[in-house]
Design an enzyme around this catalytic site. Sequence first.
Site, PDB file in Angstrom:
ATOM      1  N   CYS A   2    -115.157 -75.300  -0.566  1.00 14.32           N
ATOM      2  CA  CYS A   2    -115.748 -75.912  -1.531  1.00 14.32           C
ATOM      3  C   CYS A   2    -116.228 -75.295  -2.555  1.00 14.32           C
ATOM      4  O   CYS A   2    -116.496 -74.097  -2.689  1.00 14.32           O
ATOM      5  CB  CYS A   2    -116.914 -76.881  -0.927  1.00 14.32           C
ATOM      6  SG  CYS A   2    -116.113 -78.016   0.631  1.00 14.32           S
ATOM      7  N   ARG A  27    -110.810 -72.761  -6.608  1.00 18.35           N
ATOM      8  CA  ARG A  27    -111.079 -72.363  -5.185  1.00 18.35           C
ATOM      9  C   ARG A  27    -110.170 -73.259  -4.411  1.00 18.35           C
ATOM     10  O   ARG A  27    -110.113 -73.541  -3.045  1.00 18.35           O
ATOM     11  CB  ARG A  27    -112.510 -72.649  -4.862  1.00 18.35           C
ATOM     12  CG  ARG A  27    -113.357 -71.769  -5.674  1.00 18.35           C
ATOM     13  CD  ARG A  27    -114.786 -72.392  -5.659  1.00 18.35           C
ATOM     14  NE  ARG A  27    -115.486 -72.306  -4.403  1.00 18.35           N
ATOM     15  CZ  ARG A  27    -116.148 -71.011  -3.764  1.00 18.35           C
ATOM     16  NH1 ARG A  27    -116.391 -70.139  -4.744  1.00 18.35           N
ATOM     17  NH2 ARG A  27    -116.784 -71.074  -2.676  1.00 18.35           N
ATOM     18  N   TRP A  76    -113.382 -79.133  -0.297  1.00 19.30           N
ATOM     19  CA  TRP A  76    -111.880 -78.652   0.486  1.00 19.30           C
ATOM     20  C   TRP A  76    -112.092 -79.103   2.031  1.00 19.30           C
ATOM     21  O   TRP A  76    -113.120 -78.591   2.499  1.00 19.30           O
ATOM     22  CB  TRP A  76    -111.904 -77.137   0.409  1.00 19.30           C
ATOM     23  CG  TRP A  76    -110.851 -76.496   1.271  1.00 19.30           C
ATOM     24  CD1 TRP A  76    -110.870 -76.173   2.709  1.00 19.30           C
ATOM     25  CD2 TRP A  76    -109.476 -76.630   0.973  1.00 19.30           C
ATOM     26  NE1 TRP A  76    -109.608 -75.773   3.018  1.00 19.30           N
ATOM     27  CE2 TRP A  76    -108.955 -75.983   2.105  1.00 19.30           C
ATOM     28  CE3 TRP A  76    -108.718 -76.811  -0.023  1.00 19.30           C
ATOM     29  CZ2 TRP A  76    -107.443 -75.370   2.105  1.00 19.30           C
ATOM     30  CZ3 TRP A  76    -107.282 -76.120  -0.003  1.00 19.30           C
ATOM     31  CH2 TRP A  76    -106.845 -75.729   1.064  1.00 19.30           C
ATOM     32  N   ASN A 102    -121.103 -76.502   1.157  1.00 22.12           N
ATOM     33  CA  ASN A 102    -119.904 -75.622   1.238  1.00 22.12           C
ATOM     34  C   ASN A 102    -120.063 -74.972   2.616  1.00 22.12           C
ATOM     35  O   ASN A 102    -120.963 -74.198   2.822  1.00 22.12           O
ATOM     36  CB  ASN A 102    -119.747 -74.553   0.176  1.00 22.12           C
ATOM     37  CG  ASN A 102    -118.302 -73.831   0.542  1.00 22.12           C
ATOM     38  OD1 ASN A 102    -117.342 -74.312   1.359  1.00 22.12           O
ATOM     39  ND2 ASN A 102    -118.453 -72.649  -0.110  1.00 22.12           N
ATOM     40  N   GLY A 103    -119.106 -75.496   3.729  1.00 23.23           N
ATOM     41  CA  GLY A 103    -119.189 -74.712   4.920  1.00 23.23           C
ATOM     42  C   GLY A 103    -119.006 -75.617   6.045  1.00 23.23           C
ATOM     43  O   GLY A 103    -118.361 -76.856   5.795  1.00 23.23           O
ATOM     44  N   GLU A 491     -92.511 -60.335   9.216  1.00 23.23           N
ATOM     45  CA  GLU A 491     -93.393 -60.938   8.282  1.00 23.23           C
ATOM     46  C   GLU A 491     -93.684 -59.622   7.543  1.00 23.23           C
ATOM     47  O   GLU A 491     -93.751 -59.891   6.229  1.00 23.23           O
ATOM     48  CB  GLU A 491     -94.842 -61.097   8.921  1.00 23.23           C
ATOM     49  CG  GLU A 491     -95.720 -61.428   7.851  1.00 23.23           C
ATOM     50  CD  GLU A 491     -95.480 -62.443   7.082  1.00 23.23           C
ATOM     51  OE1 GLU A 491     -94.610 -63.450   7.353  1.00 23.23           O
ATOM     52  OE2 GLU A 491     -96.396 -62.751   5.975  1.00 23.23           O
ATOM     53  N   LYS A 495     -93.179 -59.967   3.048  1.00 19.47           N
ATOM     54  CA  LYS A 495     -94.057 -59.825   2.264  1.00 19.47           C
ATOM     55  C   LYS A 495     -93.512 -58.673   1.051  1.00 19.47           C
ATOM     56  O   LYS A 495     -93.716 -58.932  -0.073  1.00 19.47           O
ATOM     57  CB  LYS A 495     -95.279 -59.132   2.954  1.00 19.47           C
ATOM     58  CG  LYS A 495     -96.027 -60.107   3.676  1.00 19.47           C
ATOM     59  CD  LYS A 495     -97.004 -61.057   3.020  1.00 19.47           C
ATOM     60  CE  LYS A 495     -96.569 -62.319   2.650  1.00 19.47           C
ATOM     61  NZ  LYS A 495     -96.161 -63.342   3.665  1.00 19.47           N
ATOM     62  N   GLU A 498     -90.747 -60.737  -1.205  1.00 22.38           N
ATOM     63  CA  GLU A 498     -91.134 -61.656  -2.069  1.00 22.38           C
ATOM     64  C   GLU A 498     -92.147 -61.301  -3.089  1.00 22.38           C
ATOM     65  O   GLU A 498     -91.893 -61.985  -4.227  1.00 22.38           O
ATOM     66  CB  GLU A 498     -91.801 -62.781  -1.213  1.00 22.38           C
ATOM     67  CG  GLU A 498     -93.161 -62.566  -0.497  1.00 22.38           C
ATOM     68  CD  GLU A 498     -93.642 -63.935  -0.065  1.00 22.38           C
ATOM     69  OE1 GLU A 498     -93.383 -64.871  -0.405  1.00 22.38           O
ATOM     70  OE2 GLU A 498     -94.226 -63.739   1.036  1.00 22.38           O
ATOM     71  N   HIS A 514     -77.467 -51.294  17.249  1.00 25.31           N
ATOM     72  CA  HIS A 514     -76.394 -52.197  17.422  1.00 25.31           C
ATOM     73  C   HIS A 514     -75.987 -52.759  15.695  1.00 25.31           C
ATOM     74  O   HIS A 514     -75.792 -53.684  15.443  1.00 25.31           O
ATOM     75  CB  HIS A 514     -76.832 -53.639  17.926  1.00 25.31           C
ATOM     76  CG  HIS A 514     -77.332 -53.430  19.646  1.00 25.31           C
ATOM     77  ND1 HIS A 514     -76.340 -53.325  20.249  1.00 25.31           N
ATOM     78  CD2 HIS A 514     -78.408 -53.167  19.845  1.00 25.31           C
ATOM     79  CE1 HIS A 514     -77.150 -53.092  21.640  1.00 25.31           C
ATOM     80  NE2 HIS A 514     -78.398 -53.074  21.356  1.00 25.31           N
ATOM     81  N   LYS A 613     -95.651 -71.895  -4.260  1.00 30.87           N
ATOM     82  CA  LYS A 613     -96.761 -71.791  -3.020  1.00 30.87           C
ATOM     83  C   LYS A 613     -96.219 -72.695  -2.073  1.00 30.87           C
ATOM     84  O   LYS A 613     -96.502 -72.543  -0.983  1.00 30.87           O
ATOM     85  CB  LYS A 613     -98.002 -72.122  -3.500  1.00 30.87           C
ATOM     86  CG  LYS A 613     -98.947 -71.798  -2.334  1.00 30.87           C
ATOM     87  CD  LYS A 613     -98.942 -70.576  -1.813  1.00 30.87           C
ATOM     88  CE  LYS A 613     -99.784 -70.172  -0.617  1.00 30.87           C
ATOM     89  NZ  LYS A 613     -99.816 -69.205   0.021  1.00 30.87           N
TER      90      LYS A 613
HETATM   91  C1  AGP Z   1     -94.815 -66.611   2.651  1.00 34.81           C
HETATM   92  O1  AGP Z   1     -95.471 -65.505   2.189  1.00 34.81           O
HETATM   93  C2  AGP Z   1     -94.101 -67.400   1.589  1.00 34.81           C
HETATM   94  N1  AGP Z   1     -94.886 -67.899   0.372  1.00 34.81           N
HETATM   95  C3  AGP Z   1     -93.347 -68.764   2.373  1.00 34.81           C
HETATM   96  O2  AGP Z   1     -92.421 -68.251   3.034  1.00 34.81           O
HETATM   97  C4  AGP Z   1     -94.051 -69.745   2.994  1.00 34.81           C
HETATM   98  O3  AGP Z   1     -94.515 -69.170   4.178  1.00 34.81           O
HETATM   99  C5  AGP Z   1     -93.273 -70.739   3.536  1.00 34.81           C
HETATM  100  O4  AGP Z   1     -92.740 -71.447   2.324  1.00 34.81           O
HETATM  101  C6  AGP Z   1     -93.915 -71.784   4.287  1.00 34.81           C
HETATM  102  O5  AGP Z   1     -94.806 -72.720   3.707  1.00 34.81           O
HETATM  103  P1  AGP Z   1     -95.978 -73.300   4.545  1.00 34.81           P
HETATM  104  O6  AGP Z   1     -96.526 -72.608   5.455  1.00 34.81           O
HETATM  105  O7  AGP Z   1     -96.863 -73.847   3.396  1.00 34.81           O
HETATM  106  O8  AGP Z   1     -95.046 -74.532   5.246  1.00 34.81           O
END
Ligand code: AGP
Length: 618
Positions: A2, A27, A76, A102-103, A491, A495, A498, A514, A613
């Site tokens: 928040c 935020r 939030w 906020n909290g 993962e 990172k 992307e 393999h 996002k």
């Molecule tokens: C991860 O860094 C990416 N931005 C992307 O893979 C993301 O995790 C994926 O689109 C899933 O999003 P969500 O967790 O909001 O469903």
Amino acid sequence: MCGITGYIGERDAYPIVINGLKRLEYRGYDSAGIMMYDGEKMNLSKTKGKVSDLELITTNNEKKRIGKIGIGHTRWATHGVPNDSNSHPHFSQSGDLVIVHNGIIENYDTIKKELISRGYKFQSDTDTEVLVNLIEEVKKNEGCKLGKAVQLALTNVIGAYAIAVFDKTKPNELVVARLGSPIAIGVGKNNEEFFIASDASPFIEYTKDALYLEDGELAIIKKGRGIKVRQIDNDKPIDPKIQELKLSLDQIEKGGYDHFMLKEIYEQPKAITDTYRGRMLADQGIIRMAGVDDNISKFLNADRIIIIACGTSWHAGLVGEYLLEDMARIPVEVEYASEFRYRNPIITPKDVVIAISQSGETADTLAAIKLAKSKGAFVFGVCNVVGSSIARETHAGAYTHAGPEIGVASTKAFTTQITLLTLISLKLAQEKGTLSKTAVNTYLQTMQQIPNQVEKLLKIDPLVQEIASVYKDATNCLYLGRGFNFPVALEGALKLKEISYIHAEGYPAAEMKHGPIALIDENMPVFVIATRKGHYEKVVSNIQEIKSRSGKIIAIVTEGDETVKEIADHVIEIPETEEALTPLLTTIPFQLLSYHIAVMLNKNVDQPRNLAKSVTVE
Ligand code: AGP
């Protein structure tokens, strides 16, 4: 999280407060509100939606904009879905007090029950409304001023807060307090005006003189008089430390970090703490999550658990598979939502589906949920956005309290998802008796150490920058891990891909033989997770195989490991913890590595090309 902002002084407060809310929009929030005190009445405007929706209400009503005192809030949601009545500010029952917060108040339920027994009625589902009525009750019973009432009330509160409280019967003062969430006070000339906010962005154009409250401190701000700061737990006075701000507006919004992604990497100790806060009592071995507890029979009687997600959330789901099968001995399958929804899967009413999504808006995950529900499965959501589509579509769920994740590359969402999946696995293991009480308690106590260990681990940042500078021009990278850390290898590769646009692949370490080992030469950096308990010897032999083919080895090892140090080109040491909890630590170096390489390559770290996002399209 928040946002709070407020003003008390000689100017018209409305433009200062409403623009302050706009400064706090970064935020992340789902609703907004403002209270303006016109000298007699407190005029409240609040709404689900954006600050622009709030302005629609106030623009058409002059009365709602008059006054030289105002407080505003961007919410939030943590307790209570986003709607008008749950938006802040909240009045006390008498209408004399108003609060923004906020909290998270952990013990709000107990306090609410006590207040109801004393005749209080509530207009919202929020913990914040409980807090303002607790302050009112204390003020009434003690016959004290607002500052003292807030101080006494907070000594009964468990949780995290940054609050601003106004009493219309004493209209020349504002009271603010903080524990776990930030509060900044902007100080005007000759104490004629004061600004309060979650950070300095709302008032930096008016004054550079600011006071940041420390955790456990309360401030009584009196127009024309000044600021009195006190300790919440013992009411001891503290000398206010006013400083001159040097940060730019852009730097303030990023908390002084260069990018939201780095800020969110560094927020992980708090995000993990906030996610398990109120859900586990480590010393008593108690785990409680309403969404799981209320549906425990479905989990215990399930033929299997199907985890559906995309991207980083899918990687968290893969960690979840290892946790649930190892701890609770329940069969688990992890599915890409985009595949699951189209491959005509076999789903029965005896299946439990766990859908994981930071945004709660990913189209493929949402569609997979609807398919599973149509076949009679029970669907449980793990989301970070309260009231999101997925949170509303699932039968039950639990929220990661990571706070808004602005950077497109998911970081704190990943570690908080794993935190929740660990608690769910331990809860089910406890109920099924597949783990002893001692084992569960050990895990919970070890979990409690994780935030401090992450804090300590973040100090490897300079070493990671050094490694990043060596490998930033690589065209291909391999990431290897075994067991709980195989998903972390995936993962780490995601990172890097992307945000730096370098091709990277994650593999189970044993899979090298393999095929992928054919790729190894002096130009192939290989990032290997070789923690002490995770099939350590086998990973060491994988490292030797790579070394003998001139591959470059960057290894993540347990503190004090001397063996791998002899073989690898670079070593990053992480604190010792239970093997099942290592993903919460091993992922940190990979997050920092991808961040620094992307920065060195001048990439757009927070908004990488071609990415969104939240992927709300199929
Ligand atoms: C991860 O860094 C990416 N931005 C992307 O893979 C993301 O995790 C994926 O689109 C899933 O999003 P969500 O967790 O909001 O469903």
